[in-house]
Design a protein around this motif. Sequence first.
Motif, mmCIF file in Angstrom:
data_model
loop_
_atom_site.group_PDB
_atom_site.id
_atom_site.type_symbol
_atom_site.label_atom_id
_atom_site.label_comp_id
_atom_site.label_asym_id
_atom_site.label_seq_id
_atom_site.Cartn_x
_atom_site.Cartn_y
_atom_site.Cartn_z
ATOM 1 N N ASP A 121 -3.991 7.626 15.212
ATOM 2 C CA ASP A 121 -4.935 6.527 14.979
ATOM 3 C C ASP A 121 -4.498 5.704 13.771
ATOM 4 O O ASP A 121 -3.859 6.218 12.850
ATOM 5 N N GLU A 122 -4.872 4.423 13.794
ATOM 6 C CA GLU A 122 -4.690 3.523 12.651
ATOM 7 C C GLU A 122 -3.232 3.400 12.212
ATOM 8 O O GLU A 122 -2.896 3.501 11.026
ATOM 9 N N ILE A 123 -2.334 3.114 13.167
ATOM 10 C CA ILE A 123 -0.927 2.899 12.822
ATOM 11 C C ILE A 123 -0.772 1.552 12.118
ATOM 12 O O ILE A 123 -1.344 0.540 12.544
ATOM 13 N N ALA A 124 -0.005 1.511 11.039
ATOM 14 C CA ALA A 124 0.266 0.264 10.312
ATOM 15 C C ALA A 124 1.711 0.266 9.843
ATOM 16 O O ALA A 124 2.242 1.305 9.459
ATOM 17 N N VAL A 125 2.345 -0.919 9.869
ATOM 18 C CA VAL A 125 3.710 -1.095 9.371
ATOM 19 C C VAL A 125 3.663 -2.149 8.268
ATOM 20 O O VAL A 125 3.111 -3.239 8.471
ATOM 21 N N TYR A 126 4.240 -1.833 7.108
ATOM 22 C CA TYR A 126 4.190 -2.713 5.950
ATOM 23 C C TYR A 126 5.580 -3.282 5.658
ATOM 24 O O TYR A 126 6.592 -2.614 5.908
ATOM 25 N N PRO A 127 5.651 -4.493 5.094
ATOM 26 C CA PRO A 127 6.952 -5.120 4.829
ATOM 27 C C PRO A 127 7.677 -4.563 3.618
ATOM 28 O O PRO A 127 8.850 -4.885 3.388
ATOM 29 N N SER A 128 7.008 -3.755 2.809
ATOM 30 C CA SER A 128 7.630 -3.170 1.629
ATOM 31 C C SER A 128 7.021 -1.789 1.396
ATOM 32 O O SER A 128 5.923 -1.496 1.890
ATOM 33 N N PRO A 129 7.712 -0.926 0.641
ATOM 34 C CA PRO A 129 7.204 0.440 0.445
ATOM 35 C C PRO A 129 5.878 0.452 -0.317
ATOM 36 O O PRO A 129 5.685 -0.315 -1.269
ATOM 37 N N LEU A 130 4.979 1.317 0.103
ATOM 38 C CA LEU A 130 3.750 1.548 -0.652
ATOM 39 C C LEU A 130 4.054 2.424 -1.863
ATOM 40 O O LEU A 130 4.913 3.302 -1.808
ATOM 41 N N THR A 131 3.342 2.183 -2.954
ATOM 42 C CA THR A 131 3.470 3.057 -4.120
ATOM 43 C C THR A 131 2.677 4.334 -3.877
ATOM 44 O O THR A 131 1.821 4.404 -2.991
ATOM 45 N N ALA A 132 2.944 5.350 -4.700
ATOM 46 C CA ALA A 132 2.197 6.600 -4.588
ATOM 47 C C ALA A 132 0.708 6.369 -4.805
ATOM 48 O O ALA A 132 -0.133 6.980 -4.133
ATOM 49 N N ALA A 133 0.375 5.457 -5.728
ATOM 50 C CA ALA A 133 -1.034 5.158 -5.987
ATOM 51 C C ALA A 133 -1.687 4.491 -4.784
ATOM 52 O O ALA A 133 -2.836 4.790 -4.440
ATOM 53 N N GLN A 134 -0.963 3.588 -4.111
ATOM 54 C CA GLN A 134 -1.507 2.931 -2.916
ATOM 55 C C GLN A 134 -1.707 3.933 -1.782
ATOM 56 O O GLN A 134 -2.713 3.867 -1.069
ATOM 57 N N VAL A 135 -0.766 4.853 -1.624
ATOM 58 C CA VAL A 135 -0.916 5.882 -0.585
ATOM 59 C C VAL A 135 -2.155 6.720 -0.864
ATOM 60 O O VAL A 135 -2.951 7.009 0.044
ATOM 61 N N ALA A 136 -2.342 7.122 -2.121
ATOM 62 C CA ALA A 136 -3.515 7.918 -2.486
ATOM 63 C C ALA A 136 -4.801 7.149 -2.235
ATOM 64 O O ALA A 136 -5.800 7.716 -1.773
ATOM 65 N N GLU A 137 -4.801 5.827 -2.531
ATOM 66 C CA GLU A 137 -5.986 4.994 -2.294
ATOM 67 C C GLU A 137 -6.314 4.921 -0.808
ATOM 68 O O GLU A 137 -7.488 4.962 -0.420
ATOM 69 N N HIS A 138 -5.286 4.799 0.027
ATOM 70 C CA HIS A 138 -5.516 4.768 1.479
ATOM 71 C C HIS A 138 -6.157 6.081 1.942
ATOM 72 O O HIS A 138 -7.058 6.079 2.783
ATOM 73 N N TYR A 139 -5.666 7.174 1.404
ATOM 74 C CA TYR A 139 -6.204 8.480 1.811
ATOM 75 C C TYR A 139 -7.657 8.642 1.361
ATOM 76 O O TYR A 139 -8.517 9.060 2.147
ATOM 77 N N THR A 140 -7.949 8.298 0.113
ATOM 78 C CA THR A 140 -9.317 8.479 -0.394
ATOM 79 C C THR A 140 -10.290 7.476 0.206
ATOM 80 O O THR A 140 -11.499 7.713 0.196
ATOM 81 N N ALA A 141 -9.787 6.352 0.761
ATOM 82 C CA ALA A 141 -10.666 5.388 1.420
ATOM 83 C C ALA A 141 -11.350 6.002 2.634
ATOM 84 O O ALA A 141 -12.372 5.492 3.107
ATOM 85 N N SER A 142 -10.821 7.126 3.128
ATOM 86 C CA SER A 142 -11.431 7.823 4.262
ATOM 87 C C SER A 142 -12.627 8.663 3.835
ATOM 88 O O SER A 142 -13.296 9.253 4.677
#
Length: 206
Positions: A121-142
Amino acid sequence: WFNTTTTTGGKLVGFGNAHDGSSGAYDKHVYMRNDGRLIFGVWVGFPATITSPTAYNDGQWHHLVASQGPSGLVLYVDGLAVGTEPTATNQGYDGFWRVGGDNINGWPDVPATFWFAGSVDEIAVYPSPLTAAQVAEHYTASGRTGPDLTEPETSITAPTNGATVDAGTVTVTASAADNVGVTAVDLVVDGSTVDTDTAAPYSFDW
C-alpha cells in the motif's frame, strides 16, 4: 507499506524494462527472501545489495524505504535504517516501476517465486533521497512511535578537566540526559568499558 506471512518471498517493488510479464533489465528493487528477510539492490555489472538482518513476514504492517544517493544505498524499515551499501550508481534504461513482482534471476537468495503474496500500500517514488529524519516522520505519521534519533548528552562532572589526581583509585562522577530516558552510563577508557552505573548520580571508581 507491506504486510505478509509468505514463506515463498517475492518482489515488492522494482524498476524493469517490461510493462508486464518478466523484464529483461531489472534493478533498483526490493524483494523478500523465503525466510522473510528483505534485499534491496542495484545492478552495476553485479548485484550491489543490502540484506535486512530481520525477517518481516510476521503478518504485521511494515514501512519500507529504499534509497540511493551520492552516499550509496540505504534500506529503512519501520523508520529505522537496517543496512547501507556504498554503491552510488545503477543501470540506465527506460522502464516502469513494478509493484508486486518481476524478474529476479541472477540475484542473491532468489526466492521460490518472483511474485509477492501479501498486501502492498501507498507506493511512492521521490526524485531525490529522503533523509533519515524524513523517513522517521513518514513512519510516525501513521500514528506509530518512531525510532529515537536524539543522541543522549553526557559529561564527566568530576574530576574536572585538567585536574591532578593522586595515584590509586579515582572516583569519577558523570551526568547524563536523554529525551526518552537513561538506563545506564558507561565509563570508557581508551575504547574499553571499565565500569557501568545504572542509576543517578552516576559514579565510577577507576
